[in-house]
Design a protein around this motif. Structure first.
Motif, PDB file in Angstrom:
ATOM      1  N   LEU A 210      -5.117   3.721 -20.037  1.00  0.00           N
ATOM      2  CA  LEU A 210      -5.969   4.483 -20.948  1.00  0.00           C
ATOM      3  C   LEU A 210      -6.310   5.870 -20.417  1.00  0.00           C
ATOM      4  O   LEU A 210      -6.756   6.738 -21.171  1.00  0.00           O
ATOM      5  CB  LEU A 210      -7.261   3.702 -21.210  1.00  0.00           C
ATOM      6  N   ARG A 211      -6.136   6.067 -19.106  1.00  0.00           N
ATOM      7  CA  ARG A 211      -6.355   7.375 -18.483  1.00  0.00           C
ATOM      8  C   ARG A 211      -5.147   7.694 -17.593  1.00  0.00           C
ATOM      9  O   ARG A 211      -5.256   7.677 -16.374  1.00  0.00           O
ATOM     10  CB  ARG A 211      -7.624   7.355 -17.624  1.00  0.00           C
ATOM     11  N   PRO A 212      -3.976   7.980 -18.170  1.00  0.00           N
ATOM     12  CA  PRO A 212      -2.793   8.253 -17.345  1.00  0.00           C
ATOM     13  C   PRO A 212      -3.057   9.409 -16.391  1.00  0.00           C
ATOM     14  O   PRO A 212      -3.741  10.375 -16.744  1.00  0.00           O
ATOM     15  CB  PRO A 212      -1.716   8.612 -18.378  1.00  0.00           C
ATOM     16  N   PRO A 213      -2.521   9.340 -15.180  1.00  0.00           N
ATOM     17  CA  PRO A 213      -2.829  10.378 -14.192  1.00  0.00           C
ATOM     18  C   PRO A 213      -2.180  11.724 -14.471  1.00  0.00           C
ATOM     19  O   PRO A 213      -2.674  12.746 -14.026  1.00  0.00           O
ATOM     20  CB  PRO A 213      -2.297   9.780 -12.882  1.00  0.00           C
TER      21      PRO A 213
ATOM     22  N   ASP B 140       4.338  28.665 -15.133  1.00  0.00           N
ATOM     23  CA  ASP B 140       4.342  30.099 -15.426  1.00  0.00           C
ATOM     24  C   ASP B 140       5.638  30.570 -16.069  1.00  0.00           C
ATOM     25  O   ASP B 140       5.661  31.561 -16.810  1.00  0.00           O
ATOM     26  CB  ASP B 140       4.086  30.895 -14.147  1.00  0.00           C
ATOM     27  N   SER B 141       6.728  29.854 -15.784  1.00  0.00           N
ATOM     28  CA  SER B 141       8.022  30.244 -16.353  1.00  0.00           C
ATOM     29  C   SER B 141       8.267  29.638 -17.727  1.00  0.00           C
ATOM     30  O   SER B 141       9.297  29.888 -18.346  1.00  0.00           O
ATOM     31  CB  SER B 141       9.152  29.829 -15.403  1.00  0.00           C
ATOM     32  N   GLY B 142       7.331  28.803 -18.186  1.00  0.00           N
ATOM     33  CA  GLY B 142       7.504  28.159 -19.483  1.00  0.00           C
ATOM     34  C   GLY B 142       8.205  26.826 -19.423  1.00  0.00           C
ATOM     35  O   GLY B 142       8.438  26.202 -20.461  1.00  0.00           O
ATOM     36  N   ALA B 143       8.559  26.376 -18.215  1.00  0.00           N
ATOM     37  CA  ALA B 143       9.230  25.084 -18.063  1.00  0.00           C
ATOM     38  C   ALA B 143       8.196  23.960 -18.042  1.00  0.00           C
ATOM     39  O   ALA B 143       7.068  24.136 -17.557  1.00  0.00           O
ATOM     40  CB  ALA B 143      10.046  25.071 -16.772  1.00  0.00           C
ATOM     41  N   TRP B 144       8.611  22.807 -18.568  1.00  0.00           N
ATOM     42  CA  TRP B 144       7.719  21.644 -18.569  1.00  0.00           C
ATOM     43  C   TRP B 144       7.729  20.982 -17.194  1.00  0.00           C
ATOM     44  O   TRP B 144       8.781  20.693 -16.640  1.00  0.00           O
ATOM     45  CB  TRP B 144       8.160  20.641 -19.626  1.00  0.00           C
ATOM     46  N   VAL B 145       6.530  20.740 -16.666  1.00  0.00           N
ATOM     47  CA  VAL B 145       6.385  20.079 -15.372  1.00  0.00           C
ATOM     48  C   VAL B 145       5.268  19.047 -15.477  1.00  0.00           C
ATOM     49  O   VAL B 145       4.513  19.008 -16.451  1.00  0.00           O
ATOM     50  CB  VAL B 145       6.060  21.087 -14.246  1.00  0.00           C
ATOM     51  N   SER B 146       5.180  18.221 -14.458  1.00  0.00           N
ATOM     52  CA  SER B 146       4.133  17.206 -14.424  1.00  0.00           C
ATOM     53  C   SER B 146       2.836  17.839 -13.946  1.00  0.00           C
ATOM     54  O   SER B 146       2.796  18.495 -12.906  1.00  0.00           O
ATOM     55  CB  SER B 146       4.536  16.066 -13.485  1.00  0.00           C
ATOM     56  N   GLY B 147       1.766  17.637 -14.698  1.00  0.00           N
ATOM     57  CA  GLY B 147       0.467  18.198 -14.338  1.00  0.00           C
ATOM     58  C   GLY B 147      -0.621  17.163 -14.428  1.00  0.00           C
ATOM     59  O   GLY B 147      -0.458  16.081 -15.014  1.00  0.00           O
ATOM     60  N   HIS B 148      -1.751  17.478 -13.849  1.00  0.00           N
ATOM     61  CA  HIS B 148      -2.889  16.561 -13.843  1.00  0.00           C
ATOM     62  C   HIS B 148      -3.427  16.362 -15.250  1.00  0.00           C
ATOM     63  O   HIS B 148      -3.551  17.310 -16.031  1.00  0.00           O
ATOM     64  CB  HIS B 148      -3.995  17.108 -12.936  1.00  0.00           C
TER      65      HIS B 148
ATOM     66  N   PRO C 188      -6.549  15.767 -17.345  1.00  0.00           N
ATOM     67  CA  PRO C 188      -8.004  15.889 -17.170  1.00  0.00           C
ATOM     68  C   PRO C 188      -8.724  14.583 -17.499  1.00  0.00           C
ATOM     69  O   PRO C 188      -8.401  13.900 -18.469  1.00  0.00           O
ATOM     70  CB  PRO C 188      -8.384  17.000 -18.154  1.00  0.00           C
ATOM     71  N   GLY C 189      -9.699  14.251 -16.670  1.00  0.00           N
ATOM     72  CA  GLY C 189     -10.466  13.027 -16.874  1.00  0.00           C
ATOM     73  C   GLY C 189      -9.918  11.822 -16.153  1.00  0.00           C
ATOM     74  O   GLY C 189     -10.565  10.776 -16.107  1.00  0.00           O
ATOM     75  N   SER C 190      -8.705  11.961 -15.579  1.00  0.00           N
ATOM     76  CA  SER C 190      -8.099  10.845 -14.848  1.00  0.00           C
ATOM     77  C   SER C 190      -8.387  10.987 -13.358  1.00  0.00           C
ATOM     78  O   SER C 190      -8.963  11.973 -12.902  1.00  0.00           O
ATOM     79  CB  SER C 190      -6.587  10.812 -15.082  1.00  0.00           C
ATOM     80  N   LEU C 191      -7.951   9.977 -12.601  1.00  0.00           N
ATOM     81  CA  LEU C 191      -8.142  10.006 -11.157  1.00  0.00           C
ATOM     82  C   LEU C 191      -6.980  10.669 -10.435  1.00  0.00           C
ATOM     83  O   LEU C 191      -6.982  10.734  -9.203  1.00  0.00           O
ATOM     84  CB  LEU C 191      -8.332   8.583 -10.627  1.00  0.00           C
ATOM     85  N   GLY C 192      -5.990  11.144 -11.171  1.00  0.00           N
ATOM     86  CA  GLY C 192      -4.861  11.817 -10.542  1.00  0.00           C
ATOM     87  C   GLY C 192      -3.876  10.839  -9.924  1.00  0.00           C
ATOM     88  O   GLY C 192      -3.936   9.621 -10.137  1.00  0.00           O
TER      89      GLY C 192
END
Length: 714
Positions: A346-349, A356-364, A366-370
């Motif tokens: 329910l809270r995926p990390p 910055d280059s517009g490429a999709w990357v994995s990011g935190h 918000p609201g999860s434990l990371g």
């Protein structure tokens, strides 16, 4: 205007697409017109009878190479037996043709299920490609007496439309005859005779799985539950003997089944092939291939969390587990494991974000434990934790109540009351998790801080000067005894001291500046699951006190299957909170070593302490309000159960009400929702006093009375 070459290229591309089959009803008509039985067709296409049935009723679609072969066969039959002509069946039919199949009316062609685009942040979470299915399904009748028991106020089948990628629900229960029982009473034919064949069937033909609970999460993998006959048929031992503890149950690496798995290029997780083996292949091109097994004869379903379920018929087991899966989460292990997995689901990390280059990357997210574990502050860690080695500054002791009032503090008027009644708070930890701010970051050490009840953390403060009525447990210690000096407390405990009107001056603290209501979606889903399951048992929130008490006396007999789901939901709550501080296991462990649980972002003893602290404070607040209104004081408290002396056998004889007949705000209130109370047990008052004189806790035994004392003690 398009050129001829462009049009030809577009036509060629269309021709290269997968062949479109006629509607399911037309497939059945053509087969019947040709005089071919479903069994014969399954034999020719080297498939199973149930699979052919699924093709003809729209539950699933064939996949290559059977798709092309089936298409070629149907085209040949269509040329021989067009719909406009009157056909004469040349051979004996398999039986009476169902009206829906014999009808010449066109049905919409099944559209292949759209697969979600894999997130670039986490490509492994994309669902496994499964056969496309029609949006409608016709479940087979389930020969289960439990299915017809009890009021059908709310059922799993009454939920949202079935996900077309998983037409048969989240799981299947396999018996020894190759029948796989799924949600809604569907029974499939499973031809697998080995574990690798079973995994292939689960991923390609079973149509089982579950949609993700959060858009940044991942779909639930198929769960295949093996009964004892099914386990033996697949080459597994019916029991695993000679092992020290249940958690160490696993097949040896040289067992034939493990070798079969390895040879078929499947892998097992580090826990090996135990009661809940997880079998997978590394994700490729965003395609996830993973199947969870549950082996019933190896005690996969603990009787304490799933009472009586392992002994049910396969259809009933499928009903119970499917209901739990649809309301909570597809089981992956014990209910404690499920409670923890539900938090992450329910809270995926992570989520997909653009750099910055517009490429999709994995990011935190918000609201999860990371994704990275965070070490606790020294006072929050158990004694064996690495950060606690050499620490002499005391430890946080936020646990549930275990308190018994001193017998000498019982008055004569209390002793002559005839009964002792135990009140149990419904899922007290779940109620405490609602709107609970917890730390999302690591601890920060602060000297002589100013107390702020909005900041989650651990505070070193002296509360020993606070003097309360000795007939009440102290709200600051799990034993209920008055603190003896400065100690570490969680934010809610210190805030309650301030609420009672006392000044608090912490000497130091470990605080978490980044905060959030991490457990809110977990609370909301489990609360809904609890209320819906209670409704299935005939207990609804609109019942008045008298009907509620009457219904609660027999609600578990209404439907044993749904009663087991209710128990599992409650175990999920307690177990999930407990898993936040999982201790090391194994006799070879040495203090100061890290253990596997510490590598989870969800290993958070501070969050566990926050839930327990709030639950204990909530209970004390109600106890205090009841004492002020009625002059009655508890005899004992154990976790979420409190025992009161009573002039009658009903809690209505002592609970406080307003002049208008409503429960007194802030006191204990009867009801079926989390945080309200029900009757745990009723015994005679001399029985409770006798236990107190022996130093035993009446709250532990009031449910079962004298027999429980003889069997268990403390």
């Amino acid at each position: 205007m398009p050129t001829q070459d462009e049009l030809f290229a577009a036509v060629d591309a269309l021709l290269e697409e997968e062949p479109q089959l006629p509607p399911p009803a037309e497939r059945a008509r053509l087969r019947e017109a040709a005089g071919i039985t479903q069994s014969r067709l399954a034999q020719v296409l080297k498939s199973t009878l149930q699979t052919v049935k699924n093709w003809e009723n729209g539950r699933s679609e064939p996949r290559p190479p059977r798709l092309q072969a089936y298409q070629r066969l149907l085209e040949g039959w269509a040329a021989k037996y067009p719909k406009t002509s009157t056909t004469t069946v040349p051979g004996p039919a398999a039986g009476p043709v169902p009206e829906t199949f014999a009808s010449p009316v066109q049905q919409p062609a099944p559209v292949p299920a759209e697969q979600p685009t894999p997130s670039p942040a986490a490509p492994a979470v994309a669902p496994v490609a499964v056969p496309a299915v029609a949006p409608q399904r016709e479940p087979a009748p389930m020969a289960s007496p439990a299915a017809s028991r009890g009021p059908a106020t709310k059922t799993a089948s009454a939920k949202a439309a079935v996900d077309p990628r998983f037409p048969h629900g989240p799981l299947a229960v396999l018996d020894g005859d190759g029948s796989a029982y799924c949600a809604g009473g569907v029974v499939l034919d499973c031809p697998a005779t080995t574990i690798p064949q079973l995994i292939d069937w689960a991923l390609t033909e079973s149509g089982t799985g579950a949609a993700r609970l959060h858009r940044h999460g991942k779909d639930g993998d198929p769960l295949i539950v093996l009964t004892a006959p099914a386990a033996v048929k697949l080459g597994l031992p019916e029991r695993l003997e000679g092992l020290e503890a249940r958690r160490s149950l696993r097949l040896p690496d040289d067992h034939p089944v493990v070798k079969q798995i390895t040879k078929a290029r499947w892998q097992l997780t580090q826990r090996g092939f135990g009661p809940w083996p997880r079998i997978y292949r590394p994700a490729k091109a965003g395609q996830r291939q993973c199947v969870q097994l549950a082996i019933l004869p190896w005690d996969a379903l603990d009787a304490r969390s799933w009472p009586g379920v392992a002994d049910m018929e396969p259809a009933d087991i499928a009903r119970v587990l499917s209901t739990y899966a649809e309301r909570v989460i597809t089981p992956r292990g014990s209910t404690a494991v499920c409670g923890l997995e539900l938090m992450t689901a329910l809270r995926p990390p992570t989520r997909a974000v653009k750099d910055d280059s517009g490429a999709w990357v994995s990011g935190h997210n918000p609201g999860s434990l990371g994704t990275m574990p965070v070490d606790p502050a020294p006072p929050e860690a158990p004694a064996e934790h690495p950060v606690a080695q050499g620490w002499t500054g005391g430890s946080l002791d936020e646990e549930a109540y275990q308190w018994v009032r001193d017998v000498e503090l019982l008055s004569h008027d209390e002793c002559v009351l005839p009964f002792a009644i135990g009140l149990d708070i419904n899922t007290a930890f779940l109620a405490a998790a609602a709107r609970l701010p917890v730390g999302l970051s690591g601890p920060e050490h602060v000297q002589r801080p100013r107390f702020d009840k909005k900041i989650p953390g651990s505070w070193y403060v002296d509360l020993s000067h606070i003097e309360l009525d000795p007939r009440l447990p102290s709200p600051f210690t799990p034993t209920g005894q008055r603190p003896q000096g400065p100690a570490w407390y969680q934010t809610h405990t210190v805030a309650y001291a301030q609420e009672l009107g006392y000044n608090v001056q912490p000497a130091e603290a470990y605080l978490r500046r980044e905060t959030g209501a991490y457990l809110d979606p977990w609370h909301d889903r489990l609360k809904t699951a609890y209320i819906d399951t209670m409704a299935d048992l005939g207990i609804t929130s609109d019942l008045d006190d008298h009907p509620f008490l009457a219904a609660m006396e027999h609600h578990k007999q209404t439907d044993p299957g749904m009663a087991a789901v209710l128990t599992a939901i409650k175990s999920t709550v307690k177990g999930g909170v407990g898993k936040l501080r999982e201790r090391p296991q194994g006799r070879h462990y040495r203090d100061g070593e890290r253990w596997p649980a510490l590598e989870r972002p969800t290993w958070r003893p501070d969050i566990r302490a926050a839930v327990i602290s709030k639950a204990r404070v909530n209970m004390h607040r109600k106890i205090l309000k009841t004492a002020e209104a009625t002059g009655l004081y508890p005899l004992a408290v154990l976790s979420d159960c409190v025992v009161y002396p009573s002039p009658g056998q009903s809690p209505l004889d002592f609970l406080p009400y307003t002049t208008s007949g409503k429960p007194l705000p802030g006191s204990f209130r009867l009801g079926c929702t989390p945080g309200l109370v029900k009757v745990e047990g009723v015994q005679e008052m001399p029985w409770a006093v006798d236990l107190m004189e022996q130093g035993l806790n009446p709250a532990r035994h009031i449910k079962d009375g004298h027999d429980a004392v003889l069997q268990g003690g403390e």
